[in-house]
Design a protein around this motif. Structure first.
Motif, mmCIF file in Angstrom:
data_model
loop_
_atom_site.group_PDB
_atom_site.id
_atom_site.type_symbol
_atom_site.label_atom_id
_atom_site.label_comp_id
_atom_site.label_asym_id
_atom_site.label_seq_id
_atom_site.Cartn_x
_atom_site.Cartn_y
_atom_site.Cartn_z
ATOM 1 N N VAL A 264 28.672 35.687 -3.269
ATOM 2 C CA VAL A 264 28.504 35.364 -1.835
ATOM 3 C C VAL A 264 29.712 35.854 -1.039
ATOM 4 O O VAL A 264 29.574 36.439 0.041
ATOM 5 C CB VAL A 264 28.298 33.856 -1.645
ATOM 6 N N THR B 164 29.529 38.690 1.742
ATOM 7 C CA THR B 164 30.019 38.382 3.095
ATOM 8 C C THR B 164 31.027 39.427 3.547
ATOM 9 O O THR B 164 31.009 39.902 4.694
ATOM 10 C CB THR B 164 30.666 36.988 3.128
ATOM 11 N N TYR C 288 29.272 27.540 -0.197
ATOM 12 C CA TYR C 288 29.107 28.992 -0.087
ATOM 13 C C TYR C 288 27.694 29.362 0.357
ATOM 14 O O TYR C 288 27.483 30.364 1.046
ATOM 15 C CB TYR C 288 29.450 29.660 -1.416
ATOM 16 N N TYR C 289 26.719 28.559 -0.060
ATOM 17 C CA TYR C 289 25.350 28.829 0.370
ATOM 18 C C TYR C 289 25.228 28.719 1.895
ATOM 19 O O TYR C 289 24.610 29.559 2.552
ATOM 20 C CB TYR C 289 24.398 27.851 -0.319
ATOM 21 N N TYR D 245 26.883 31.550 3.458
ATOM 22 C CA TYR D 245 26.016 32.715 3.280
ATOM 23 C C TYR D 245 24.933 32.725 4.363
ATOM 24 O O TYR D 245 24.640 33.754 4.971
ATOM 25 C CB TYR D 245 25.395 32.660 1.883
ATOM 26 N N LYS D 246 24.348 31.561 4.617
ATOM 27 C CA LYS D 246 23.326 31.463 5.654
ATOM 28 C C LYS D 246 23.915 31.794 7.031
ATOM 29 O O LYS D 246 23.269 32.460 7.846
ATOM 30 C CB LYS D 246 22.740 30.051 5.676
ATOM 31 N N VAL E 130 25.859 36.007 6.311
ATOM 32 C CA VAL E 130 25.075 37.110 5.754
ATOM 33 C C VAL E 130 23.682 37.151 6.354
ATOM 34 O O VAL E 130 23.234 38.170 6.882
ATOM 35 C CB VAL E 130 25.017 37.001 4.219
#
Length: 657
Positions: A36, A40, A227-228, A231-232, A235
């Motif tokens: 991730v 990113t 991190y998710y 990421y949303k 990214v």
């Protein structure tokens, strides 16, 4: 919902995998964060020229160092056997180094909002330095404090570091919240959630004793979720909604414009309120000021005047609009009194403190000190004048009273000395003529001569007695006089002799205190003043007598050179012909009279002046041709002074003799 279900299923699989093989779980969790972070960074690097969000750009560009250190941490984890070192200390140290770098990035990124420029070269350079420093401190020189001791667990340095990291991240969250309006709401929510999850993640890493334990796993679950969300935020936003980033500057500029306009409106409102407050303050000051303000047009007509102009002019300010100074000047004065003002106005020059007399509806005139400056248009055209005027009538009269007092003091000293000498010479004339009349026998002609000589001597002695009354400085020992009783007595004595055309008015206040001169002196003062008023109104008129108690304070008392205190003010006003300025200035001089020869000695007002001054009071005369005369006497109340003080006042201020 499918995305939430997928995330939940993945977390469940990882949980069961952890129960089966913790090393596998740890490797997958760390690789997820590394992937991730790398993704990113790649997005941030490839969109660095179009990405208009400094927050997202900095987050993405700061991740390479974090990902690289996390990769080293994964490889150094116990059981991987990549590095020759054994134990969990190196992996724990690398974990802390990655979290310090990550926390610093989370704190700085919000501070770059809304419009800071982010240099990719500078950010990557800093990240390279931080990564190199971490490798050197942990794997080369081993200077970083121990974070984990086998058989003991976490060190104090490790636990304290986790708290420090959590504190820095908390500050970053607060900074992001403070600047939330510069981010799209969805991006803000995801970013704040991803950053905030670092805090419980680090708290979990302060509690484990076994690197393969449950608390360690809980920390990694928080890291995966953190991190998710990032990421949303970064990214997915950059890939699915690139136009949001592309037009972010436009949106931000529009918002900045709105903010600026709102700020301008606030500034305008503030300035308007300040102007209103300033206007109200100046209006209050103008209303409280003794001066009045005026403005004229090019023709000299008044365009505006302060409301308190009425006090000086005797007419409402609105009534004076459209009039000129010439309409206010006293027409009874000589042209020389206005020559300087007339010349300055003609030359259109500024002027200051010009003293001019005004014509007012009142019995007595007024004097003002006027200052003004010309007004010109940008093209040089004359627009008129703007200036101020001060009523100096009281000040002028007080100054005149002081000058008159000093003049009369010197004159009284001279006249008193002469009167004593002449009185000494008259005494043998009167005495010897009386003796001669007793021995003259029956010679009628000689008796006539001696009688005329004796009568002339008596009349001369009477005149000299009046002169001495004007010049004396001693105080009578008789009881103090009652003003009200004295006025009533004087009117009863003089009323039969007044012409039928004269109407007498009295206004005597109740409860007046006694004054410092005697009842006999009061009667002498009133009789003289009433006689003068009668002579000034041969064709009839109104004779007004009034008395009231007044309290004189500084600065008025100082200007009149009398002590502060309670006084009784006696006013005698007639509506006769009045006097010009030259005559008014000389009314108290002995032997000065405007009556024909043989009809007056010129001692009446001189005697009144001497009595008043010897009693510690003051006397003034207001008069103008055609407007009558007012004599104002302020006598100290006897209740306010003891005999000793009274003598000090008289001897200190008396005219001498």
């Amino acid at each position: 919902m499918r995305e939430v279900a997928l995330l939940g299923g993945t977390m469940a699989m990882l949980f069961f995998g952890m129960r089966y093989n913790y090393l596998l779980f740890h490797t997958i969790a760390e690789l997820f964060s590394i992937v991730v972070a790398t993704a990113t960074f790649m997005i941030a690097w490839n969109t660095r020229h179009t990405n208009q969000s400094p927050f997202l750009a900095f987050i993405g560009l700061s991740f390479p160092a974090v990902a690289a250190i996390d990769l080293l941490h994964t490889l150094a984890f116990r059981g991987m056997n990549v590095f020759p070192v054994t134990g969990s200390n190196l992996a724990t140290q690398l974990w802390l180094a990655a979290r310090y770098v990550q926390a610093g990035a989370f704190l700085v990124a919000p501070l770059l909002l809304p419009n800071a420029r982010v240099s990719a070269t500078v950010v990557l350079g800093i990240e390279a330095v931080l990564f190199s420093a971490t490798v050197l401190a942990t794997m080369t020189f081993d200077v970083m404090p121990a974070a984990y001791v086998e058989g003991y667990g976490l060190t104090a340095f490790k636990i304290a570091s986790e708290y420090v990291v959590s504190g820095v991240v908390a500050l970053g969250c607060l900074a992001l919240i403070a600047r939330r309006r510069h981010l799209e709401p969805g991006v803000f929510t995801l970013s704040l959630g991803g950053i905030a999850l670092v805090i419980p993640q680090e708290m979990a890493f302060t509690l484990y004793h076994d690197p393969h334990g449950l608390m360690n796993a809980l920390g990694h679950f928080c890291k995966i979720l953190s991190y998710y969300l990032l990421y949303k935020a970064v990214v997915v936003t950059a890939l699915k909604h690139p136009y949001d980033l592309l037009f972010y500057r436009l949106c931000r500029s529009e918002q900045a414009l709105r903010d600026h306009l709102g700020g301008l409106e606030a500034v305008v409102e503030t300035r308007t309120a300040e102007l209103r407050e300033s206007e109200a303050r100046w209006r209050a000051l103008l209303e409280c000021s003794n001066d009045w303000f005026w403005e004229t047009d090019a023709a000299g007509r008044f365009l505006s005047l302060s409301a308190n102009a009425e006090e000086s002019t005797g007419r409402p300010a609105a009534e004076l609009l459209g009039k000129t100074y010439a309409d206010l000047l006293d027409a009874g004065r000589a042209p020389e009194d206005f020559a300087e003002l007339t010349e300055e106005l003609r030359q259109r020059r500024p002027f200051r403190r010009l003293i001019i007399p005004l014509e007012t509806p009142a019995v007595t005139g007024r004097w003002i000190s006027v200052s003004g400056v010309p007004r010109f248009a940008p093209d040089g055209r004359f627009l008129g004048y703007r200036g101020t005027a001060s009523d100096i009538t009281d000040r002028r009269r007080a100054g005149e009273a002081v000058r008159q007092k000093r003049t009369m003091a010197a004159l009284g000293s001279l006249v008193g000395g002469l009167a004593h000498e002449i009185n000494n010479l008259l005494q043998p004339v009167i005495s010897l003529s009386e003796l001669a009349l007793g021995r003259v026998g029956e010679d009628p002609k000689l008796r006539t001569y001696l009688t005329a000589m004796h009568d002339s001597g008596l009349k001369a002695r009477t005149i000299l007695r009046d002169v001495l009354a004007f010049a004396r400085s001693e105080v009578a020992d008789s009881p103090p006089g009652d003003i009200g009783e004295a006025v009533r007595s004087a009117i009863q004595l003089t009323l039969p002799g007044l012409p039928s055309g004269i109407m007498v008015q009295t206004h005597i206040a109740d409860g007046l205190p006694a004054v410092t001169i005697t009842a006999t002196e009061l009667s002498q003062v009133l009789l003289n003043l009433i006689q003068n008023a009668r002579d000034a109104m041969p064709g009839g008129g109104i004779l007004s007598l009034s008395a009231e108690a007044v309290t004189l304070r500084d600065p008025e008392a100082s200007r009149l050179e009398i002590p502060e205190g309670l006084y009784v003010r006696l006013s005698v006003t007639d509506t006769g012909a009045g006097m010009d300025e030259a005559t008014r200035h000389r009314v108290f001089e002995p032997f000065f009279t405007t009556k024909p020869v043989g009809l007056g000695t010129g001692l009446g007002l001189s005697v009144v002046y001497g009595i008043v001054r010897n009693g510690g009071g003051v006397i003034s005369v207001d008069s103008a041709l055609g407007r009558g005369t007012t004599v104002v006497i302020d006598l100290p109340a006897a209740t306010e002074r003891n005999d000793e003080n009274n003598k000090e006042i008289v001897h200190g201020e008396g005219v001498g003799g």
